[in-house]
Design a protein around this motif. Structure first.
Motif, PDB file in Angstrom:
ATOM      1  N   LYS A   1      -3.534  15.266   7.996  1.00 18.90           N
ATOM      2  CA  LYS A   1      -2.653  14.657   6.905  1.00 18.90           C
ATOM      3  C   LYS A   1      -1.098  14.578   7.527  1.00 18.90           C
ATOM      4  O   LYS A   1      -0.429  14.367   6.556  1.00 18.90           O
TER       5      LYS A   1
ATOM      6  N   ASN B   1       5.350  11.602   0.779  1.00 21.09           N
ATOM      7  CA  ASN B   1       4.262  11.878   0.561  1.00 21.09           C
ATOM      8  C   ASN B   1       3.400  11.009  -0.066  1.00 21.09           C
ATOM      9  O   ASN B   1       3.829  10.661  -1.368  1.00 21.09           O
ATOM     10  N   LEU B   2       2.016  10.539   0.161  1.00 21.43           N
ATOM     11  CA  LEU B   2       1.321   9.645  -0.420  1.00 21.43           C
ATOM     12  C   LEU B   2       0.246  10.440  -1.069  1.00 21.43           C
ATOM     13  O   LEU B   2      -0.356  11.544  -0.812  1.00 21.43           O
ATOM     14  N   THR B   3       0.342   9.943  -2.531  1.00 21.80           N
ATOM     15  CA  THR B   3      -0.467  10.745  -3.504  1.00 21.80           C
ATOM     16  C   THR B   3      -1.786  10.081  -4.025  1.00 21.80           C
ATOM     17  O   THR B   3      -2.404  10.601  -4.756  1.00 21.80           O
ATOM     18  N   SER B   4      -1.903   8.600  -3.592  1.00 20.42           N
ATOM     19  CA  SER B   4      -3.048   8.025  -4.062  1.00 20.42           C
ATOM     20  C   SER B   4      -3.377   7.167  -2.882  1.00 20.42           C
ATOM     21  O   SER B   4      -2.871   6.821  -1.722  1.00 20.42           O
ATOM     22  N   GLY B   5      -4.547   6.324  -3.031  1.00 13.73           N
ATOM     23  CA  GLY B   5      -5.037   5.252  -2.167  1.00 13.73           C
ATOM     24  C   GLY B   5      -5.682   5.922  -1.039  1.00 13.73           C
ATOM     25  O   GLY B   5      -6.408   7.079  -0.823  1.00 13.73           O
ATOM     26  N   SER B   6      -6.022   4.985   0.087  1.00 17.70           N
ATOM     27  CA  SER B   6      -6.914   5.286   1.302  1.00 17.70           C
ATOM     28  C   SER B   6      -6.261   6.387   2.015  1.00 17.70           C
ATOM     29  O   SER B   6      -6.923   7.171   2.918  1.00 17.70           O
TER      30      SER B   6
ATOM     31  N   ASP C   1       0.908  -1.131   0.139  1.00 14.45           N
ATOM     32  CA  ASP C   1      -0.024  -0.103   0.047  1.00 14.45           C
ATOM     33  C   ASP C   1       0.818   1.342  -0.070  1.00 14.45           C
ATOM     34  O   ASP C   1       0.530   2.316  -0.770  1.00 14.45           O
TER      35      ASP C   1
ATOM     36  N   GLY D   1       2.690   6.321  -5.715  1.00 15.76           N
ATOM     37  CA  GLY D   1       2.486   6.507  -7.140  1.00 15.76           C
ATOM     38  C   GLY D   1       3.210   5.154  -7.902  1.00 15.76           C
ATOM     39  O   GLY D   1       3.593   5.461  -9.139  1.00 15.76           O
TER      40      GLY D   1
ATOM     41  N   SER E   1      -4.242   8.948   0.743  1.00 17.61           N
ATOM     42  CA  SER E   1      -3.838  10.009  -0.029  1.00 17.61           C
ATOM     43  C   SER E   1      -3.744  11.322   0.611  1.00 17.61           C
ATOM     44  O   SER E   1      -4.714  12.042   1.308  1.00 17.61           O
ATOM     45  N   GLY E   2      -2.695  12.085   0.346  1.00 18.50           N
ATOM     46  CA  GLY E   2      -2.189  13.274   1.161  1.00 18.50           C
ATOM     47  C   GLY E   2      -1.496  13.474   2.368  1.00 18.50           C
ATOM     48  O   GLY E   2      -1.090  14.478   2.889  1.00 18.50           O
TER      49      GLY E   2
ATOM     50  N   GLY F   1       0.428   4.055  -2.722  1.00 19.60           N
ATOM     51  CA  GLY F   1       0.213   5.521  -2.415  1.00 19.60           C
ATOM     52  C   GLY F   1       1.194   6.589  -2.813  1.00 19.60           C
ATOM     53  O   GLY F   1       0.992   7.494  -2.800  1.00 19.60           O
TER      54      GLY F   1
END
Length: 1382
Positions: free
Chosen positions: A642, A616-621, A579, A585, A623-624, A583
């Motif tokens: 966040k 820094n997570l840009t996608s998934g549950s 994950d 990318g 994200s942000g 997240g």
């Protein structure tokens, strides 16, 4: 001496072991320090230049540490070494170890291994294992970790210590084999489950009837519903107990049809109780089921019936027991028939479904335990809910029905889509549940439907036509094969609509479509596929992860994690790495020059995993989310706001509080207004951030939790309170969780630290701290410490709990020209408002050299202290004076005087107006505090002298005339003292011309009862720096400074005899210069020490007066020495006596000392021949500090008395010259209960017969000579000025015709205390007979029991309240109340 303290201008102090103490270090090296339970620090060793220490862990009594270095101390070691406290030695860890930098260590106590992570290639990439038992290195069983930056920054264990988490910058890949080799990631791992059983979704039992009988009545353990889906660990609110000593039955009835495959049971392990045997009976068939389970201890599949065994091994969180096949039931009954301890109980109880399920009625799709979400359903067209009976008696079923006009096309038909929550990929049979038309009475309306199943993984959908014209309930197979979701957003779906060619004619032109539900029956947890990542469970055919890897400690597999791992080695939590990579990318995020990484991991007992680092997570549950994220319920979840706006380096859990350290200042959305500077706290239950004050002013590299304190290490210099108050904290700080404040961390450090980690209780080291150290000492305190006896005879130091600040309101002027050639450390003067030279400026005579300036130190400085016992509360506090400021609990700032309560650690101010200036001397008499220095008092005419009533908490300045300076000078009071021979009289000395209208230059007496000043005889000239007392009753005042008598005769040390009011010079002016400190040896005016500087200011001196001449005794003192105080202190262990100092005592020299034999010290002990370093101190910057002096609570002290003090009562300084060890055994907190009688011990006499002002309830200090004297093994006769010694046998007198000068040969022993006392009284017969008027229990320390009428011999009746007596029958001696004898 009573309670003892040290004052000075220091931020840290250390105790010498008779050798040079290292206070400064090479900051280019990394230094390892141990931290004791009291917070004191001890430097253990330093690395080579350029070295660093990044990680450590304790195993047994050995501490292992790693970093980047080639040596530690004198031991060669490459990046890894061990330290053994018992031997104080370092050791390298064999050969063939890691060939690069080490960032992480984990000590595996169970297997006696040390796991090592970092950036290296041998013996394996990034991970290595040191076997303590075999003393050899090996690769990990998974072959190491590689990819990305190929670095491991963290190795820690899960909450149950059953597996290890690795975190850093690396990649993992799984594939090339069967799927689901271990448990469903949303189910906590247990060795009692199989991949198959853990893939079965538990049936929600929220709406079922659950009854347990008999249940315990114990709070928190009586509700059986707590165990259906416990939210926490085994404990109150999450565990159920049966009634003690009774079998119990738990009955679960759902009153609806359930397709079940087995039962999941988790035992309780609390208080030694737990279930050991059970059986399961299904409802409604009332059949005791035969169950199949895996034995966690052997791994073998076994069966059981009645009873079935349940393990009591806490490492097995639960066990899954499966029925022989899928069963349609409405409930079950669990009988707990056997137990251990007080009774049975459970922590977890679940009914396992046949695989997965979904209902057409949305309300029935409640979430299953451990699932991140519930099954779902959607539909088009009009559907209505309908209820009907089922084939099972007493059960009903809710379904949806839709009317469709005959001839309606598929596209226009109502439709329904089930989206079941699938726990894990596997082989499934999917069934459509069709209620029978007979019970619904709608057979004429039934037709056929088309069902489409989308299994995922790129597999083609299955389309099946199903007739709904069945009379009885039936389930129709609509799909068989793998269920493998193909992306995180994809969910397996089953859709139903009107068939393209519907059967039947309908009724009244209408068909009726019936939607009940779908069932997924797991047939195999292994599936071969070529798909990618799984959505609801473990990975599909192949998957890649980043930064996180789990390895079960029980695993026996040997694999290669640098390649592609087989899916059977994938654990439930490896999906964390999947994950994170998704997240970020995907793999494209790992191609930049600045790679993300995970630097810290913490596992909460609830199962939530917290991960911190730089990402820094840009996608998934999640994200942000930035730099910190949680993994719970099978998916990543962002923390509030966040995450954090900077890198996270360290995590530490304390219960439900996660402490976070790093290089951040706020949350990512700036929700705390910058309050999270470097450190923050996250509440797991409340899901909220909070600050630790206002944090620290730099980056934090390591966080640890221990004994109610959060310990942080990093590159910072200050810790900031919530109020904004700044506390100096160079690289290391401690946060008190209980009162939410920054507190004294115990030791003194100046540096940039990289590590703080817990040690072991067996090693005696609470923590280890490492980093780049500029200066370090054992104890950290601003200007004041208390001393007491410690274990093993070593001194125990209690630092001031709070940190004092500089005097913020009084300006400090520096000296423009120096009168001495040596350069003092510290750039600014600590004397406010005036030039330092003017403090000691003499008034007139050109023949007098000026007093030397005091040691130059930077505020905060504590220059004086005194103790006061509150008569109303019997609590003793310390009064501190000097040049400092502090904040009260209300946040107000106060200066110069503080009241310190050691029992609470609180510092409070004097009430009312505040002093403006510097305090240099304090004296407590009764409840009055006399204050001397250089200051003014708001609202009063005070100038350098003031009086404060401590009991009334108010200034007592009415009628007190102010001191007046000479022309062109300032008033400076350096000494405020009192002689026991003069009641209500205070001697004030320093630099001044008069007291009010009374001319009394530089020394004056103040009568506190009449509030009158008086000159001492015809006075003296010059400036007084120090006062001491001599004579048998302290009736001779010894003044020292830059002095001359009234007739201008030079007398830098002069005596004033109170009885005849005359001054006399001590010596003929043969001292080399002004005196800054003077001490009298036990009142003997023929044994005086004086320290100061030569008249030209170039050299320091220490001289001894033997009654006839002055002679130099401090020849090894170097020119930079400045002496602030001389005081005689008694010893526990004797040294070799000599003609200067007797063997039972030493001269303690304090200030700023440099000596050719030991270097720098702040206090040293002089035995008459040589100096022994004792206290070393440092300023806040790490440069040498100063000790102003030793303070103690007894107003008078006699060495003759000290000979008879019980062990543990006298202040003891043990000097073992032969062993080269110096111990100060200073007893703090000597309770006056040792010298007083409690009220309940005075019930044997009539209090009416005792005068109101009688003092018999308290032992006076003058009788301390006799308290418990018989317990002393060694009693040394003392001649001094008081007479000859009695020899050991008491048969002769040893003496000299002239002045007596003792040496090593003429000390004798006394057999009894009274022998020694008589020996000091010149042989006079001071005894007399007496009789006891009352009985006295004599249970106190040093007391003699009496019976009414008993004959005793009075040996000492000098005190009005307590007499020293001997029982003439037994020879026992002790003190008795004077009022009790006649």
């Amino acid at each position: 001496m009573g309670t003892v303290g040290l004052t000075g201008a220091f931020a840290g102090i250390g105790l010498s072991d008779n050798s040079t103490i290292t206070t400064t270090f090479d900051s280019s090296e990394a230094t390892l320090l141990s931290r004791s339970s009291d917070g004191s620090l001890s430097a253990l060793g330093s690395t080579n230049s350029g070295g660093s220490i990044a990680a450590g862990c304790a195993l047994g009594d050995v501490f292992y540490f790693g970093g980047s270095f080639t040596s530690i101390g004198k031991t060669s070691a490459n990046s890894l070494a061990s330290y053994t406290p018992s031997s104080g030695s370092f050791s390298a860890l064999g050969s063939n170890g890691p060939n690069g930098d080490v960032y992480a260590l984990y000590c595996d106590e169970k297997n006696n291994n040390v796991w090592v992570g970092g950036k290296f290639t041998s013996p394996a990439p990034s991970v290595a294992v040191w076997s303590v038992k075999n003393s050899q290195w090996s690769a990990p069983p998974f072959g190491g970790l590689s990819g990305a930056a190929a670095e491991v920054f963290s190795i820690t264990t899960n909450s149950s210590d059953s597996s290890i988490f690795f975190a850093g910058s690396f990649t993992t890949s799984f594939g090339n084999g069967t799927l689901n080799g271990t448990n469903n990631p949303n189910v906590p791992y247990s060795a009692g489950a199989t991949p198959f059983s853990s893939s079965l979704v538990p049936v929600p039992l929220q709406n079922a009837q659950v009854i347990a009988a008999p249940s315990s009545t114990e709070s928190g353990f009586s509700d059986v519903e707590n165990i259906l889906c416990p939210s926490g660990a085994d404990g109150p609110g999450d565990t159920w107990f049966a009634q003690d000593g009774s079998a119990a039955v738990i009955t679960v009835r759902a009153y609806s049809l359930l397709s079940a495959r087995g039962i999941r049971i988790g035992n309780t392990f609390l208080d030694g109780r737990g279930t050991t045997a059970f059986s399961v009976t299904t409802i409604p068939d009332n059949t005791v089921q035969t169950l199949t389970y895996v034995n966690p201890q052997t791994g073998a599949n076994e069966t059981c019936n009645d009873p079935c065994p349940l393990l009591t091994d806490s490492s097995t969180l639960y066990q899954d027991f499966l029925f022989s096949d899928n069963l349609d039931i409405t409930g079950f009954q669990l009988t707990l028939s056997e137990w251990q301890g007080a009774g049975s109980g459970l922590h977890l109880l679940q009914l396992l479904s046949s695989g997965a399920f979904a209902s057409a009625v949305a309300a029935n799709n409640t979430a299953s335990c451990f699932s991140p979400g519930a099954s779902n359903v959607s539909f088009t067209g009009d559907w209505t809910e309908k209820e009907a009976n089922t084939n099972i008696p007493a059960t009903v079923e809710s379904v949806l029905v839709a009317d469709v006009a005959v001839g309606t096309s598929v596209a226009q038909s109502p439709s329904i889509t089930w989206m079941p929550y699938v726990s894990a990929s596997g082989e499934y049979d999917v069934y459509l549940v069709v209620p029978g038309c007979t019970n619904f009475e709608d057979c004429a309306l039934r037709t056929s439907v088309q069902v489409t199943v989308f299994p995922g993984d790129g597999l083609s959908p299955w389309v099946t036509t199903v007739s709904q014209q069945n009379g009885e309930d039936q389930t129709t197979l609509v799909y068989t094969g793998p269920i493998v979701p193909s992306s995180p957003s994809f969910v397996t779906t089953i859709s139903m609509t009107l068939a393209p060619e519907p059967v039947g004619r309908g009724e009244n032109g209408q068909y009726e479509l019936v939607a009940a539900g779908v069932q997924l029956q797991l047939t195999s947890a292994n599936v071969t596929t070529t798909g990618s990542n799984g959505a609801n469970g473990t990975s599909a055919g192949s998957a890649s992860g980043f930064g996180f890897f789990e390895w079960p400690l029980s695993s026996t597999d040997t694999v290669n994690a640098t390649g592609i791992l087989t899916n059977k080695t994938e654990t439930a939590l490896d999906s964390v790495g999947f994950d994170i990579l998704a997240g970020l990318g995907g793999s494209a995020a790992l191609t930049s020059s600045s790679l993300p990484y995970i630097s810290a991991v913490a596992h909460h007992p609830s199962g939530t995993i917290f991960l911190g680092g730089n990402f820094n997570l840009t996608s998934g549950s999640a994200s942000g989310a930035s730099n910190i994220v949680a993994f719970k319920n099978g998916a990543l979840a962002a923390l509030p706001s966040k995450g954090l706006n900077g890198v996270v380096t360290s995590l530490a859990l304390d219960g439900d509080t996660l402490f976070v350290g790093g290089a951040f200042s706020d949350t990512s959305s700036a929700s705390t207004n910058g309050a999270l500077q470097g450190v923050a706290a996250y509440n797991v239950q409340q899901n909220s951030w909070s600050a630790l004050g206002q944090g620290v002013n730099g980056a934090v590299s390591s966080v640890d939790y221990s004994d109610g304190q959060v310990l942080i290490a990093g590159n910072f210099t200050q810790a900031v309170a919530a109020s904004g108050t700044v506390q100096k904290a160079d690289g290391f700080a401690a946060w008190n969780v209980g009162n939410s404040t920054w507190t004294n961390s115990g030791g003194f450090l100046v540096g940039s630290m990289t590590l703080v980690v817990n040690g072991t209780s067996s090693s005696g080291q609470s923590q280890y701290v490492a980093g780049s150290v500029g200066a370090s000492l054992e104890f950290g305190a601003t200007g004041f410490v208390l001393l007491q006896n410690g274990a093993g005879g070593e001194p125990q130091v209690t630092p001031l709990d709070v940190q004092l600040g500089g005097n913020t309101t009084v300006s400090t002027s520096s000296t423009s020209a120096r009168r001495r050639s040596h350069v003092r450390r510290g750039a600014s003067s600590w004397i406010p408002k005036i030039n330092a030279l003017r403090i000691f400026k003499r008034e007139a005579s050109a023949s007098l050299a000026p007093l030397p300036s005091s040691p130059a130190t930077t505020a905060p400085a504590v220059l004086a202290g005194a103790f006061w016992t509150n008569s109303s509360s019997s609590k003793q506090v310390a009064i501190l004076g000097g040049n400092f400021s502090f904040q009260s609990s209300s946040g107000s700032t106060y200066r110069s005087v503080a009241i310190y309560d050691n029992s609470t650690g609180a510092v409070t101010p004097l009430q009312g107006n505040q002093i403006n200036g510097t305090v240099r001397s304090l004296l407590v008499q009764g409840d009055n505090l006399f204050i001397g220095g250089e200051f003014t008092l708001q609202g009063a005419s005070a100038n350098g002298f003031a009086i404060y009533n401590l009991a009334e908490q108010e200034w007592a300045m009415a009628g007190v005339q102010a001191l007046q300076p000479s022309s062109g000078s300032s008033v400076v009071v350096r000494s405020v003292t009192a002689s026991p021979s003069q009641t209500n009289t205070v001697i004030v000395a320093g630099t001044f011309a008069s007291a009010g209208s009374t001319a009394c230059r530089s020394i004056c007496s103040y009568a506190s009862d009449s509030e009158q000043w008086s000159a001492l005889g015809n006075g003296i000239q010059g400036d007084v720096a120090s006062i001491a007392y001599a004579g048998s009753n302290s009736d001779v005042i010894v003044a020292a400074g830059s002095l001359a008598l009234a007739d201008s005769a030079l007398a830098n040390v002069a005596t004033f005899t109170i009885s005849n009011l005359t001054w006399a010079a001590l010596g003929n002016g043969s001292l080399p210069g002004p005196v800054t400190a003077v001490a009298v040896n036990d009142g003997n005016v023929s044994s005086v020490f004086a320290a100061g500087r030569s008249s030209d200011g170039n050299t320091a001196f220490l001289y001894f007066w033997n009654g006839q001449t002055w002679s130099a005794v401090g020849s090894t003192l170097e020119s930079t020495t400045d002496v602030s105080q001389l005081t005689m202190v008694p010893l526990q262990n004797t040294h070799t006596g000599n003609s200067i100092i007797q063997s039972d005592r030493a001269l303690m020299v304090s200030g700023y000392l440099t000596d050719s034999s030991f270097g720098n010290a702040s206090s040293a002990l002089f035995d008459g021949q040589s100096f022994i370093p004792y206290i070393v101190s440092a300023s806040a910057s790490g440069s040498p500090g100063t000790v102003s002096g030793l303070i103690y609570s007894y107003s008078t002290f006699s060495f003759t008395q000290a000979h008879f003090l019980a062990t543990g009562v006298v202040i003891l300084i043990s000097i073992a010259i032969a062993a080269g060890i110096v111990f100060l055994l200073a007893l703090i907190g000597i309770l006056w209960t040792l010298f007083s009688r409690r009220d309940d011990k005075l019930n044997k006499f009539d209090p009416v017969e005792v005068d109101d002002d009688d003092d018999s309830a308290h032992h006076p200090s003058s009788l301390l000579a006799h308290i418990n004297a018989a317990t002393r093994n060694t009693i040394i006769g003392d001649s001094g000025p008081f007479g000859p010694h009695v020899d050991k046998e008491g048969e002769g007198v040893i003496g000299t015709a002239g002045g007596f000068e003792p040496d090593a040969s003429n000390y004798v022993r006394a057999e009894t205390p009274s022998d020694a006392v008589i020996g000091t009284m010149g042989g006079e017969d001071m005894t007399r007979p007496a009789y006891a008027r009352y009985s006295f229990d004599g249970e106190g320390e040093g007391e003699l029991a009496l019976n009414a009428g008993q004959e005793v011999e009075i040996l000492d009746d000098n005190d009005a309240a307590w007499w020293y007596a001997r029982d003439v029958r037994t020879g026992r001696e002790g003190v008795v109340p004077a009022a009790y004898v006649y």
